[in-house]
Design an enzyme around this catalytic site. Structure first.
Site, PDB file in Angstrom:
ATOM      1  N   GLY A  12     117.868 -91.494   7.047  1.00  0.00           N
ATOM      2  CA  GLY A  12     117.976 -91.933   5.640  1.00  0.00           C
ATOM      3  C   GLY A  12     119.555 -92.487   4.758  1.00  0.00           C
ATOM      4  N   ILE A  17     122.903 -90.567  -0.662  1.00  0.00           N
ATOM      5  CA  ILE A  17     123.534 -89.065   0.061  1.00  0.00           C
ATOM      6  C   ILE A  17     123.680 -89.497   1.434  1.00  0.00           C
ATOM      7  CG2 ILE A  17     122.669 -86.397   0.481  1.00  0.00           C
ATOM      8  CD1 ILE A  17     120.737 -86.915  -2.244  1.00  0.00           C
ATOM      9  N   GLY A  18     123.616 -90.434   2.518  1.00  0.00           N
ATOM     10  CA  GLY A  18     123.715 -90.991   3.813  1.00  0.00           C
ATOM     11  C   GLY A  18     125.601 -91.003   3.570  1.00  0.00           C
ATOM     12  N   ARG A  93     109.443 -91.697  -5.522  1.00  0.00           N
ATOM     13  CA  ARG A  93     107.984 -91.480  -6.632  1.00  0.00           C
ATOM     14  C   ARG A  93     108.385 -93.467  -7.320  1.00  0.00           C
ATOM     15  NH1 ARG A  93     104.939 -87.925  -9.852  1.00  0.00           N
ATOM     16  NH2 ARG A  93     106.368 -86.769 -10.216  1.00  0.00           N
ATOM     17  N   ARG A  99     101.293 -87.822  -8.013  1.00  0.00           N
ATOM     18  CA  ARG A  99     102.091 -86.699  -7.453  1.00  0.00           C
ATOM     19  C   ARG A  99     101.407 -86.914  -5.762  1.00  0.00           C
ATOM     20  NH1 ARG A  99     104.855 -82.440  -9.930  1.00  0.00           N
ATOM     21  NH2 ARG A  99     105.015 -81.053  -8.310  1.00  0.00           N
ATOM     22  N   GLY A 131     115.349 -84.500   0.832  1.00  0.00           N
ATOM     23  CA  GLY A 131     114.232 -85.816   0.708  1.00  0.00           C
ATOM     24  C   GLY A 131     112.677 -85.095   0.183  1.00  0.00           C
ATOM     25  N   ASN A 132     113.080 -85.190  -1.174  1.00  0.00           N
ATOM     26  CA  ASN A 132     111.402 -84.424  -2.046  1.00  0.00           C
ATOM     27  C   ASN A 132     110.307 -85.750  -1.575  1.00  0.00           C
ATOM     28  OD1 ASN A 132     113.334 -83.286  -3.993  1.00  0.00           O
ATOM     29  ND2 ASN A 132     113.911 -84.903  -4.660  1.00  0.00           N
ATOM     30  N   ASP A 160     120.173 -76.636  -6.168  1.00  0.00           N
ATOM     31  CA  ASP A 160     120.492 -75.653  -7.407  1.00  0.00           C
ATOM     32  C   ASP A 160     120.841 -74.396  -8.294  1.00  0.00           C
ATOM     33  OD1 ASP A 160     117.730 -76.968  -8.169  1.00  0.00           O
ATOM     34  OD2 ASP A 160     117.547 -76.799  -5.994  1.00  0.00           O
ATOM     35  N   ARG A 163     124.199 -75.733  -8.851  1.00  0.00           N
ATOM     36  CA  ARG A 163     124.423 -75.735 -10.447  1.00  0.00           C
ATOM     37  C   ARG A 163     124.285 -74.615 -11.365  1.00  0.00           C
ATOM     38  NH1 ARG A 163     119.779 -80.562  -9.478  1.00  0.00           N
ATOM     39  NH2 ARG A 163     121.064 -82.269  -9.531  1.00  0.00           N
ATOM     40  N   HIS A 188     112.145 -76.998  -5.523  1.00  0.00           N
ATOM     41  CA  HIS A 188     112.544 -77.220  -5.710  1.00  0.00           C
ATOM     42  C   HIS A 188     112.698 -78.347  -6.547  1.00  0.00           C
ATOM     43  CE1 HIS A 188     116.385 -80.093  -6.627  1.00  0.00           C
ATOM     44  NE2 HIS A 188     115.796 -80.934  -5.715  1.00  0.00           N
TER      45      HIS A 188
HETATM   46  P1  NAD Z   1     118.237 -93.285  -1.166  1.00  0.00           P
HETATM   47  O1  NAD Z   1     117.182 -94.267  -1.179  1.00  0.00           O
HETATM   48  O2  NAD Z   1     118.820 -94.286  -2.073  1.00  0.00           O
HETATM   49  O3  NAD Z   1     118.366 -93.602   0.508  1.00  0.00           O
HETATM   50  C1  NAD Z   1     116.977 -92.846   1.270  1.00  0.00           C
HETATM   51  C2  NAD Z   1     117.041 -93.869   1.788  1.00  0.00           C
HETATM   52  O4  NAD Z   1     115.945 -93.125   3.452  1.00  0.00           O
HETATM   53  C3  NAD Z   1     117.238 -95.517   2.545  1.00  0.00           C
HETATM   54  O5  NAD Z   1     118.387 -96.262   3.091  1.00  0.00           O
HETATM   55  C4  NAD Z   1     115.522 -95.534   2.795  1.00  0.00           C
HETATM   56  O6  NAD Z   1     115.690 -96.728   4.065  1.00  0.00           O
HETATM   57  C5  NAD Z   1     115.737 -94.465   4.278  1.00  0.00           C
HETATM   58  N1  NAD Z   1     114.304 -94.293   4.338  1.00  0.00           N
HETATM   59  C6  NAD Z   1     113.567 -94.992   3.520  1.00  0.00           C
HETATM   60  N2  NAD Z   1     112.230 -93.757   4.478  1.00  0.00           N
HETATM   61  C7  NAD Z   1     112.525 -93.289   6.041  1.00  0.00           C
HETATM   62  C8  NAD Z   1     112.561 -92.970   7.203  1.00  0.00           C
HETATM   63  N3  NAD Z   1     111.418 -92.662   7.448  1.00  0.00           N
HETATM   64  N4  NAD Z   1     113.113 -92.682   8.298  1.00  0.00           N
HETATM   65  C9  NAD Z   1     114.627 -92.487   8.074  1.00  0.00           C
HETATM   66  N5  NAD Z   1     114.876 -93.717   6.478  1.00  0.00           N
HETATM   67  C10 NAD Z   1     114.276 -93.399   5.948  1.00  0.00           C
HETATM   68  O7  NAD Z   1     118.214 -92.509  -1.635  1.00  0.00           O
HETATM   69  P2  NAD Z   1     119.798 -90.834  -1.410  1.00  0.00           P
HETATM   70  O8  NAD Z   1     119.772 -90.841  -3.465  1.00  0.00           O
HETATM   71  O9  NAD Z   1     120.008 -91.284  -0.320  1.00  0.00           O
HETATM   72  O10 NAD Z   1     117.956 -90.094  -1.741  1.00  0.00           O
HETATM   73  C11 NAD Z   1     117.330 -89.563  -1.151  1.00  0.00           C
HETATM   74  C12 NAD Z   1     116.613 -87.931  -1.472  1.00  0.00           C
HETATM   75  O11 NAD Z   1     116.976 -87.247  -1.466  1.00  0.00           O
HETATM   76  C13 NAD Z   1     115.776 -88.893  -2.256  1.00  0.00           C
HETATM   77  O12 NAD Z   1     113.819 -87.646  -2.304  1.00  0.00           O
HETATM   78  C14 NAD Z   1     116.481 -87.670  -3.377  1.00  0.00           C
HETATM   79  O13 NAD Z   1     115.328 -87.184  -4.266  1.00  0.00           O
HETATM   80  C15 NAD Z   1     116.069 -86.811  -2.660  1.00  0.00           C
HETATM   81  N6  NAD Z   1     117.279 -85.802  -2.906  1.00  0.00           N
HETATM   82  C16 NAD Z   1     117.144 -84.690  -2.738  1.00  0.00           C
HETATM   83  C17 NAD Z   1     117.879 -83.299  -3.281  1.00  0.00           C
HETATM   84  C18 NAD Z   1     118.104 -82.142  -3.403  1.00  0.00           C
HETATM   85  O14 NAD Z   1     118.833 -80.999  -3.946  1.00  0.00           O
HETATM   86  N7  NAD Z   1     116.603 -81.661  -2.256  1.00  0.00           N
HETATM   87  C19 NAD Z   1     118.745 -84.177  -4.613  1.00  0.00           C
HETATM   88  C20 NAD Z   1     119.354 -85.017  -4.438  1.00  0.00           C
HETATM   89  C21 NAD Z   1     118.743 -85.388  -4.150  1.00  0.00           C
HETATM   90  C1  LMR Z   2     118.124 -83.577  -8.014  1.00  0.00           C
HETATM   91  O1  LMR Z   2     117.663 -82.155  -7.843  1.00  0.00           O
HETATM   92  O2  LMR Z   2     119.135 -84.155  -8.129  1.00  0.00           O
HETATM   93  C2  LMR Z   2     117.339 -84.936  -6.876  1.00  0.00           C
HETATM   94  O3  LMR Z   2     115.880 -83.069  -6.611  1.00  0.00           O
HETATM   95  C3  LMR Z   2     116.476 -86.098  -8.013  1.00  0.00           C
HETATM   96  C4  LMR Z   2     115.805 -84.555  -8.791  1.00  0.00           C
HETATM   97  O4  LMR Z   2     114.282 -85.770  -8.854  1.00  0.00           O
HETATM   98  O5  LMR Z   2     115.634 -84.367  -9.377  1.00  0.00           O
END
Ligand code: NAD
Ligand code: LMR
Length: 334
Positions: A12, A17-18, A93, A99, A131-132, A160, A163, A188
């Site tokens: 991703g 985030i990337g 989602r 879910r 990724g969630n 978390d 935070r 999470h």
């Molecule tokens: P984003 O939509 O900006 O980027 C996600 C990227 O993943 C996109 O560029 C998409 O093309 C790519 N992608 C989708 N499927 C893929 C695959 N099979 N292989 C490779 N790449 C793929 O989203 P984001 O803001 O970067 O967030 C990414 C994830 O992180 C989300 O699931 C978000 O909910 C999660 N997140 C988790 C936390 C945590 O604390 N665990 C915190 C924030 C966000």
């Molecule tokens: C976060 O904790 O910021 C991410 O997991 C995004 C969300 O859906 O809460």
């Protein structure tokens, strides 16, 4: 002789985030100023151009530690000989998605990526899932790589944890580095339990410090139950509401700290790891615990006392993790 470069795969990588991760990793903020890195950016075909754009900008930074950047949509290329993998790309989602639909869509991502890690990654690969739904995606990836020790798969709850520290610094008038011993338990998600019962601020118990500032133990407990815990547990939703999209820089920062502390060692933080039955959490669930690392992977800090209220909160979050696992099993993925 210089240490060989570490190959780091970011999935991703063309997303939000990337973009917040790549430049900090290439600058040495994750593995330190002495470790050269090779970056592999995995995207789906629609995301490749965005990742290629980031690769051009990485070149334009001329980072001394950055040996190469490769963009691909093939997991077998992306994970080839990878020593560290940050699994960020996931299916969000969408409207009308339940879910179970989300779990099914992500099983279709994290199953093949786990299998590719098992097939081609370095023997000492370590994986963090961002990724969630992060915990269950890590469970799926680990199950899809049966030859990789499951303790190599972790999920991010450091955001978390950070935070929770941020909320306490405000309430206690303390600096982040003056607070220790905080723990995130469970999933999470909004069911997580941010736990201060073992936390200390400048050597004093956080609960006692809160009681002195808020006018007694009952007021401190009310603040924890009614303000602190829900605010931390729902902070992701708060960010989405205020920013209009989910957390990015703070998530990338937490992912960098998660990997850095796993590799460099830490006496105490929070991370979701594969349970071996610690604190009664069913074996195999990817659950957040207080953890430490000596530089060779996160281990659960055992032997902490838990009162009935803490136990009930942990049990509720663990029940949610078990329900997610069962939903994935029902799809025939595990
Ligand atoms: P984003 O939509 O900006 O980027 C996600 C990227 O993943 C996109 O560029 C998409 O093309 C790519 N992608 C989708 N499927 C893929 C695959 N099979 N292989 C490779 N790449 C793929 O989203 P984001 O803001 O970067 O967030 C990414 C994830 O992180 C989300 O699931 C978000 O909910 C999660 N997140 C988790 C936390 C945590 O604390 N665990 C915190 C924030 C966000
Ligand atoms: C976060 O904790 O910021 C991410 O997991 C995004 C969300 O859906 O809460």
């Amino acid at each position: 002789m210089a240490t060989p470069a570490t190959t780091i795969t970011i999935t991703g990588a063309g997303g939000q985030i990337g973009y917040a991760l790549l430049f900090r990793i290439a600058a040495g903020e994750m593995l330190g100023p002495d470790r050269a890195v090779r970056l592999r950016l995995l995207e789906i075909p629609q995301g490749v151009r965005s990742a290629e754009g980031a690769a051009l900008e990485l070149q334009d930074c001329a980072f001394p530690l950055l040996q190469s950047v490769e963009v691909t949509d093939d997991p077998l290329v992306a994970f080839d000989n990878a020593g560290i993998a940050l699994l960020v790309g996931a299916r969000p989602r969408g409207p009308g998605m339940e879910r179970a639909d989300l779990l099914a869509a992500n099983a279709g991502i994290f199953g093949p990526q786990g299998a590719a890690i098992g097939a081609v990654a370095a023997d000492d690969i370590r994986v963090v899932v961002v990724g969630n739904p992060a915990n269950t995606n890590a469970l799926i990836a680990a199950a899809s790589a049966p030859d990789v020790p499951s303790d190599r798969f972790t999920a991010l709850t450091r955001l978390d944890h950070n935070r929770a520290v941020g909320q306490l610094t405000d309430a206690l008038g303390a600096r982040p580095d003056e607070i220790s011993g905080l723990a995130i338990w469970g999933n999470h998600s909004a069911s997580q339990f941010p736990d201060v019962s073992h936390a200390r601020v400048r050597g004093e118990s956080v609960i006692e410090a809160l009681a002195s500032r808020l006018g007694g133990l009952a007021a401190a407990e009310a603040w924890l139950d009614e303000a602190f815990i829900p605010r931390v547990a729902r902070r992701g939703a708060e960010i989405i509401e205020v920013r209009g999209s989910s957390s990015v820089a703070s998530a990338a920062n937490a992912a960098i700290e998660h990997v850095r502390d796993d590799q460099a060692g830490t006496p105490w933080t929070s991370a979701a790891v594969v349970s071996r039955g610690e604190y009664g959490v069913p074996e195999g669930l990817v659950c957040s615990f207080p953890v430490s690392s000596s530089g060779d992977g996160y281990r659960v800090i055992e032997g902490l006392s838990l009162d009935d209220r803490a136990r009930a909160r942990i049990d509720a979050s663990v029940a949610e993790l078990a329900a997610e696992r069962d939903a994935v099993r029902a799809l025939g993925v595990l």
